[in-house]
Design an enzyme around this catalytic site. Structure first.
Site, PDB file in Angstrom:
ATOM      1  N   LYS A   1       0.863  -1.192   0.000  1.00 59.15           N
ATOM      2  CA  LYS A   1       0.000   0.000   0.000  1.00 59.15           C
ATOM      3  C   LYS A   1       0.887   1.225   0.000  1.00 59.15           C
ATOM      4  CE  LYS A   1      -4.426   1.074   0.167  1.00 59.15           C
ATOM      5  NZ  LYS A   1      -5.583   0.260  -0.260  1.00 59.15           N
TER       6      LYS A   1
ATOM      7  N   ASP B   1      -6.965   4.380  -4.527  1.00 62.71           N
ATOM      8  CA  ASP B   1      -7.642   4.254  -3.228  1.00 62.71           C
ATOM      9  C   ASP B   1      -8.248   5.645  -2.998  1.00 62.71           C
ATOM     10  OD1 ASP B   1      -7.773   2.211  -0.789  1.00 62.71           O
ATOM     11  OD2 ASP B   1      -7.534   4.188   0.091  1.00 62.71           O
TER      12      ASP B   1
HETATM   13  P1  NDP Z   1     -12.854   7.911  -3.063  1.00 62.96           P
HETATM   14  O1  NDP Z   1     -11.803   8.908  -2.852  1.00 62.96           O
HETATM   15  O2  NDP Z   1     -13.369   7.672  -4.427  1.00 62.96           O
HETATM   16  O3  NDP Z   1     -14.108   8.215  -2.140  1.00 62.96           O
HETATM   17  C1  NDP Z   1     -13.997   8.288  -0.756  1.00 62.96           C
HETATM   18  C2  NDP Z   1     -15.328   8.694  -0.179  1.00 62.96           C
HETATM   19  O4  NDP Z   1     -15.285   8.560   1.233  1.00 62.96           O
HETATM   20  C3  NDP Z   1     -15.668  10.144  -0.469  1.00 62.96           C
HETATM   21  O5  NDP Z   1     -17.049  10.286  -0.533  1.00 62.96           O
HETATM   22  C4  NDP Z   1     -15.074  10.849   0.743  1.00 62.96           C
HETATM   23  O6  NDP Z   1     -15.655  12.107   1.011  1.00 62.96           O
HETATM   24  C5  NDP Z   1     -15.404   9.863   1.834  1.00 62.96           C
HETATM   25  N1  NDP Z   1     -14.432  10.014   2.926  1.00 62.96           N
HETATM   26  C6  NDP Z   1     -13.085   9.956   2.823  1.00 62.96           C
HETATM   27  N2  NDP Z   1     -12.512  10.188   4.007  1.00 62.96           N
HETATM   28  C7  NDP Z   1     -13.509  10.400   4.857  1.00 62.96           C
HETATM   29  C8  NDP Z   1     -13.558  10.698   6.224  1.00 62.96           C
HETATM   30  N3  NDP Z   1     -12.434  10.828   6.966  1.00 62.96           N
HETATM   31  N4  NDP Z   1     -14.785  10.835   6.778  1.00 62.96           N
HETATM   32  C9  NDP Z   1     -15.910  10.688   6.034  1.00 62.96           C
HETATM   33  N5  NDP Z   1     -15.914  10.408   4.725  1.00 62.96           N
HETATM   34  C10 NDP Z   1     -14.739  10.277   4.164  1.00 62.96           C
HETATM   35  O7  NDP Z   1     -12.276   6.544  -2.439  1.00 62.96           O
HETATM   36  P2  NDP Z   1     -12.763   5.048  -2.674  1.00 62.96           P
HETATM   37  O8  NDP Z   1     -14.222   5.002  -2.929  1.00 62.96           O
HETATM   38  O9  NDP Z   1     -11.841   4.429  -3.643  1.00 62.96           O
HETATM   39  O10 NDP Z   1     -12.428   4.392  -1.263  1.00 62.96           O
HETATM   40  C11 NDP Z   1     -13.379   4.328  -0.209  1.00 62.96           C
HETATM   41  C12 NDP Z   1     -12.976   3.237   0.763  1.00 62.96           C
HETATM   42  O11 NDP Z   1     -12.929   1.979   0.081  1.00 62.96           O
HETATM   43  C13 NDP Z   1     -11.610   3.394   1.406  1.00 62.96           C
HETATM   44  O12 NDP Z   1     -11.638   2.854   2.704  1.00 62.96           O
HETATM   45  C14 NDP Z   1     -10.712   2.531   0.525  1.00 62.96           C
HETATM   46  O13 NDP Z   1      -9.552   2.114   1.206  1.00 62.96           O
HETATM   47  C15 NDP Z   1     -11.652   1.370   0.256  1.00 62.96           C
HETATM   48  N6  NDP Z   1     -11.364   0.540  -0.901  1.00 62.96           N
HETATM   49  C16 NDP Z   1     -11.227   1.074  -2.149  1.00 62.96           C
HETATM   50  C17 NDP Z   1     -11.009   0.262  -3.234  1.00 62.96           C
HETATM   51  C18 NDP Z   1     -10.940   0.792  -4.623  1.00 62.96           C
HETATM   52  O14 NDP Z   1     -10.833  -0.031  -5.546  1.00 62.96           O
HETATM   53  N7  NDP Z   1     -11.026   2.091  -4.856  1.00 62.96           N
HETATM   54  C19 NDP Z   1     -10.850  -1.187  -3.071  1.00 62.96           C
HETATM   55  C20 NDP Z   1     -11.093  -1.658  -1.737  1.00 62.96           C
HETATM   56  C21 NDP Z   1     -11.318  -0.808  -0.706  1.00 62.96           C
HETATM   57  P3  NDP Z   1     -14.862  13.449   0.597  1.00 62.96           P
HETATM   58  O15 NDP Z   1     -15.029  13.553  -0.882  1.00 62.96           O
HETATM   59  O16 NDP Z   1     -15.536  14.524   1.347  1.00 62.96           O
HETATM   60  O17 NDP Z   1     -13.444  13.258   1.019  1.00 62.96           O
HETATM   61  O1  2IT Z   2      -7.950  -1.469  -0.770  1.00 62.15           O
HETATM   62  C1  2IT Z   2      -7.872  -1.971  -1.912  1.00 62.15           C
HETATM   63  O2  2IT Z   2      -7.991  -3.178  -2.095  1.00 62.15           O
HETATM   64  C2  2IT Z   2      -7.646  -1.067  -3.045  1.00 62.15           C
HETATM   65  N1  2IT Z   2      -7.581   0.141  -2.846  1.00 62.15           N
HETATM   66  C3  2IT Z   2      -7.476  -1.622  -4.415  1.00 62.15           C
HETATM   67  C4  2IT Z   2      -6.059  -2.072  -4.621  1.00 62.15           C
HETATM   68  C5  2IT Z   2      -5.707  -2.496  -6.025  1.00 62.15           C
HETATM   69  O3  2IT Z   2      -4.527  -2.800  -6.216  1.00 62.15           O
HETATM   70  O4  2IT Z   2      -6.566  -2.548  -6.910  1.00 62.15           O
END
Ligand code: NDP
Ligand code: 2IT
Length: 460
Positions: free
Chosen positions: A140, A180
């Site tokens: 990561k 992420d």
């Molecule tokens: P994005 O940046 O696309 O979206 C994040 C969302 O969560 C936004 O709406 C953001 O709001 C909100 N957010 C972020 N930080 C906070 C906080 N401290 N309090 C409240 N809301 C918050 O990220 P992702 O959708 O990619 O990721 C979301 C989650 O999913 C994370 O935990 C990530 O690690 C996990 N994840 C992502 C994967 C991926 O493929 N993208 C895979 C597996 C897990 P704002 O815009 O106001 O910051």
């Molecule tokens: O938390 C996760 O699994 C991710 N942000 C996706 C990682 C990836 O390599 O696609």
């Protein structure tokens, strides 16, 4: 002579002591890294039955090795903002475990990023990636850079500076970053361009989540959100339940949330709420996803703007209030520790039947206990959100083969992977004496594959 019962008790005490000693060492050697401690504690507590059954892992110090990253890189990221002022951020990459494949895991750009956050995420990624059945190790990275309010040119200058250092440590067969929080298609494009310029070759498999025109995979954008819903669908099916006609609350409004909302809605659910870090919206008619996609994916605006176009909806300041909305299924898809014990109790009191963790570690340890003790179906993050990284591995496979699968092909593979993760987690939970507990099941199933690979490869 000791009775069978006494021997069993002895083995249990030895395993508990082993786990506890390793946990205490982790706390001592990584002071103040609370998120990392939390992720380690959750895994270690689940693994006690493994050490009772297979003391060989204790004798080979598998835990002591698995909690120590193979390598951590921390670096300076200087860049120039639109006013011509020099800014400095800190970049990280943790290369946690490469027993079953090249390091694989996303990059997070958010002001809260520090060593603890990156290490908790990297540690989780080891077991999540193992669960996918794909040959990918755990890693990561990220930066405390805040993308909010930055121009495209500022984002580009920052990501180029970030990659100028990171490129020394990554490659299609060594370490493959992706997105992420705060890192989506735009950032991956800039990162890929800079890597290519510095390396002077077209190594498509060095990053995943790329644009479709330059080596990206269809369905990668949708994969985490869709995958989380496929996982919850399996949990529900086993209890004779389904998404059809259910009320769903999804936190966040980013990549994971948007595609969780899309798939849940497609399966007949009504998603009534979503959020960002400022607050949440409640729409009794069901969230209009076209509006959310435009506001968030295109215009990069705040979620409160939604209510101007949909007057029946309400906006509330603060994000934790979203868990007070009565729902059948809750999908936390924003960030770590967004559901605490009080929110979990509220969800249970309001009759929640299932939780699917789209975000990484969105429930505190106390919240997880509330769900498990109240027999709420609980899909833990490293199982439920593994669809994103699983399709990243499929993107790597397509890059290696120099071909591209259709959306339907990738989606079908994703669906099957999520079903397999669910079944393997259920099976491990049964086999190790915790039927129905998918936290234990996912942790054990993910651990065993990595532990066996580490054993086979010697003390390295
Ligand atoms: P994005 O940046 O696309 O979206 C994040 C969302 O969560 C936004 O709406 C953001 O709001 C909100 N957010 C972020 N930080 C906070 C906080 N401290 N309090 C409240 N809301 C918050 O990220 P992702 O959708 O990619 O990721 C979301 C989650 O999913 C994370 O935990 C990530 O690690 C996990 N994840 C992502 C994967 C991926 O493929 N993208 C895979 C597996 C897990 P704002 O815009 O106001 O910051
Ligand atoms: O938390 C996760 O699994 C991710 N942000 C996706 C990682 C990836 O390599 O696609």
């Amino acid at each position: 002579m000791a009775t069978v019962q006494e021997v069993k008790q002895d083995a249990l005490q030895t395993a508990k002591k082993y786990v506890n000693d390793v946990y205490e060492t982790v706390k001592k050697c990584n002071p103040h890294e609370n998120e990392f401690h939390q992720a380690v504690k959750e895994i270690l507590d689940s693994l006690v039955p493994v050490f009772v059954k297979h003391p060989k892992y204790m004798n080979n110090a598998i835990l002591e090795r698995i909690v120590e990253p193979e390598r951590i890189i921390s670096f300076r990221v200087p860049w120039v903002d639109d006013q011509g002022k020099v800014q400095v951020n800190r970049g990280f990459r943790v290369q946690f475990n490469s027993a079953i494949g090249p390091y694989k895991g996303g990059l997070r750009f958010h002001p809260s990023v520090n060593a603890s956050i990156i290490k908790f995420l990297g540690f989780e990624q080891i077991f999540k990636n193992s669960l996918t059945g794909q040959p990918i190790g755990g890693g990561k990275g990220g930066s405390d850079f805040d993308p909010k309010g930055k121009s495209d040119m500022e984002i580009m200058r920052f990501t180029q500076s970030f990659m100028t250092e990171l490129c020394k440590y990554i490659g299609p067969d060594t370490d493959v970053p992706a997105g992420d929080i705060g890192v989506g298609g735009r950032e991956i494009g800039f990162l890929f361009g800079q890597y290519k310029k510095i390396r002077g070759g077209y190594e498509a498999g060095v990053l995943t989540g790329k644009g479709l025109g330059y080596g990206g995979s269809l369905a990668r954008t949708e994969a985490t959100g869709y995958g989380a819903v496929y996982f919850v669908q399996e949990m529900l099916k086993d209890q004779g339940l389904s998404f059809t006609g259910s009320t769903v609350v999804v936190s966040g409004s980013g990549n994971v949330s948007i595609y969780a909302i899309e798939k849940a809605t497609e399966l007949g659910a009504k998603v009534v709420a979503c959020s960002d870090s400022n607050g949440y919206i409640y729409d009794p008619n069901g969230i209009n996803l076209d509006t959310v996609k435009r506001l968030k994916e295109v215009e990069r605006k705040r979620i409160h703007e939604y209510v101007q176009e949909h007057p029946q909806a309400q906006y509330f300041e603060g994000c934790t209030g979203i868990w007070s909305i009565p729902c059948d299924i809750a999908l936390p898809c924003a960030t770590q520790n967004e559901i605490n014990e009080a929110s979990a109790k509220l969800l249970v009191a309001n009759g929640v039947k299932a939780i699917g963790e789209g975000a990484n570690m969105p429930s505190t340890l106390e919240a997880i206990d509330v769900f498990l003790n109240n027999k709420v179906l609980f899909g833990p993050a490293k199982a439920a959100n593994a669809g994103g990284v699983a399709v990243s591995a499929l993107e790597m496979a397509q890059n290696s083969m120099r071909l591209a699968w259709t959306f339907e092909e990738v989606d079908a593979k994703l669906h099957q992977i999520m079903v397999n993760i669910y079944r393997n987690s259920v099976k491990a939970a049964d086999e190790y004496g915790h039927p129905g507990n998918l936290v234990v099941g996912a942790n054990i199933a993910g651990f065993l594959k990595v532990a066996d690979a580490m054993m086979a490869q010697g003390i390295i």
